[in-house]
Design a protein around this motif. Sequence first.
Motif, mmCIF file in Angstrom:
data_model
loop_
_atom_site.group_PDB
_atom_site.id
_atom_site.type_symbol
_atom_site.label_atom_id
_atom_site.label_comp_id
_atom_site.label_asym_id
_atom_site.label_seq_id
_atom_site.Cartn_x
_atom_site.Cartn_y
_atom_site.Cartn_z
ATOM 1 N N THR A 26 0.641 -1.324 -0.123
ATOM 2 C CA THR A 26 0.123 -0.176 -0.011
ATOM 3 C C THR A 26 0.701 1.195 0.086
ATOM 4 N N ALA A 27 2.233 1.068 0.363
ATOM 5 C CA ALA A 27 3.156 2.270 0.222
ATOM 6 C C ALA A 27 3.758 2.336 -0.985
ATOM 7 N N GLN A 28 4.079 3.473 -1.480
ATOM 8 C CA GLN A 28 4.607 3.837 -2.722
ATOM 9 C C GLN A 28 5.813 4.604 -2.470
ATOM 10 N N PRO A 29 7.067 4.066 -2.378
ATOM 11 C CA PRO A 29 8.284 4.873 -2.126
ATOM 12 C C PRO A 29 8.622 5.770 -2.927
ATOM 13 N N ASP A 30 9.016 7.108 -2.931
ATOM 14 C CA ASP A 30 9.416 8.011 -3.723
ATOM 15 C C ASP A 30 10.728 7.905 -4.275
ATOM 16 N N CYS A 31 10.782 7.471 -5.499
ATOM 17 C CA CYS A 31 12.061 7.345 -6.242
ATOM 18 C C CYS A 31 12.254 8.482 -6.866
ATOM 19 N N LYS A 32 13.484 9.020 -6.680
ATOM 20 C CA LYS A 32 13.786 10.415 -7.361
ATOM 21 C C LYS A 32 14.115 10.113 -8.843
ATOM 22 N N ALA A 33 15.046 9.126 -9.056
ATOM 23 C CA ALA A 33 15.678 8.711 -10.536
ATOM 24 C C ALA A 33 14.300 8.439 -11.400
ATOM 25 N N GLN A 34 13.645 7.799 -10.879
ATOM 26 C CA GLN A 34 12.325 7.064 -11.700
ATOM 27 C C GLN A 34 11.482 8.343 -12.150
ATOM 28 N N ASP A 35 11.278 8.863 -11.056
ATOM 29 C CA ASP A 35 10.607 10.370 -11.338
ATOM 30 C C ASP A 35 11.109 11.280 -12.483
ATOM 31 N N GLU A 36 12.292 11.392 -12.328
ATOM 32 C CA GLU A 36 13.058 12.180 -13.093
ATOM 33 C C GLU A 36 13.104 11.592 -14.609
ATOM 34 N N ARG A 37 12.924 10.062 -14.757
ATOM 35 C CA ARG A 37 12.918 9.733 -16.027
ATOM 36 C C ARG A 37 11.717 9.846 -16.640
#
Length: 491
Positions: free
Chosen positions: A58-69
Amino acid sequence: MQGQGLCLRVATLLTGLLECLGFAGVLFGWASLVYVFKAEHYFDELCEPDAGATGNFTAQPDCKAQDERFSLIFTLGSFMNNFMTFPAGYIFDRFKTTVARLIAIFLYTSATLTIAFISADSAFLLFLAMPMLTVGGILFLITNLQVGNLFGKHRSTIITLYNGAFDSSSAVFLIIKLLYEQGISLKASFIFLSVFSAWHVGRTFLLMPRGHIPYPVPSNYSYGLCSGNDAREEEKKTAESEKLELQSKESLPAKEEALGPGKQQEPRSFWSYALSQRFAWHLVWLSVIQLWHYLFIGTLNSLLTSLAKGDRALVSAYTNAFAITQFFGVLCAPWNGLLMDRLKQKYQKEAKSTGSSAMTVALRSAVPSLALTSLLCLGFALCASVPILPLQYVTFILQVISRSFLYGGNAAFLTLAFPAEHFGKLFGLVMALSAIVSLLQFPIFTFIKGPLQNDPLYVNVMLVLATVLTFVHPFMVYWECRRERKSPATA
């Protein structure tokens, strides 16, 4: 024959509306699609392993590199959406409707099939697929806008309606997301979209002209089903319409002579308008507001993930709410045109007593629209800057109204403020230059995620100040109109 022609025109209108609503601007539903891509683990390899992971999905980690892509892919797609408007318009003008639509169908079908058959291992192909999807959609929109020519006095209403449908088509990715949550795979959804290429091809040859729909439409004009196999007859009708347009233009000098020798305007070059103060402020107005919208759409999933503290259920619910509000863009867009038309009629009556020129009347009618669009964007920007999750519902509403006003107002202002013979070039130029400004969204997002450590406060303050700067444009136009209104009185 008249009844048959009317039925064909209505069929062209309705199928064109469906085409814009279902295909033309789907890129702007990006937040819904990113949710699905993350669930399919696209670019997961860029994320660092979470040492505190306990298997709670249920938790969605905040992934910086993935979001940037994902942000970079959207930046590229949105850039192509604007920058390719000029080349797409050239293709349409030079090679006409059938060729332009066949190119659109090829690009769109190739894009949907690419997205259907890629996986997490080949996710980099999104860098190719999304720009192709965008350019195909732009060509669909451009070839459909001419349908307004078939309906005479309702031409502007239809054009703004089609632009609104373009905005609302972002809801398509919401439908794909909802189907995905019900067990329908991403592959099945995009194969279904690619199958519609047969419908696009059928519409191209049966319900659209081979050349251009002329304006004004000549008597007994026929196209598509009614034109038979004689394409030369359609070209003759277009030539006849061009003669009518030339005759109407030739009548303008007589009107100018009636105003007196001092009122005649010498023809000016394209660059004299492109380098004018009026065009420069309009470019600033469009670029700043558009940058806000693109940055918000492209980073919405990351923003919601942060505000919801990684709760996937909350992120999904707010993503759905955003996509649903986008659908109502088709209802918001015509109101801007209606406002301008009503004001123009009002100022035309006043001009008879004051002696104001037609150009002054047209510009005055655009001022409230420009100011209202800036005000809506300012409200949207302020709400988006406040890190309170429930407030984002208000942000979504203001964003869709502001965006639906922006593009209709942009096209309308250019038609009112500059000569018709330069409209296509000026429209292409302003969209291309604003596209270059829109590239700032990726470095801004990277700056927020990196040095600012996911705190967008300083960036938001700067962008809000830039939004306040857009009010200079309607003020300058108002001041110019006021100065010109005083000049006849003093003359």
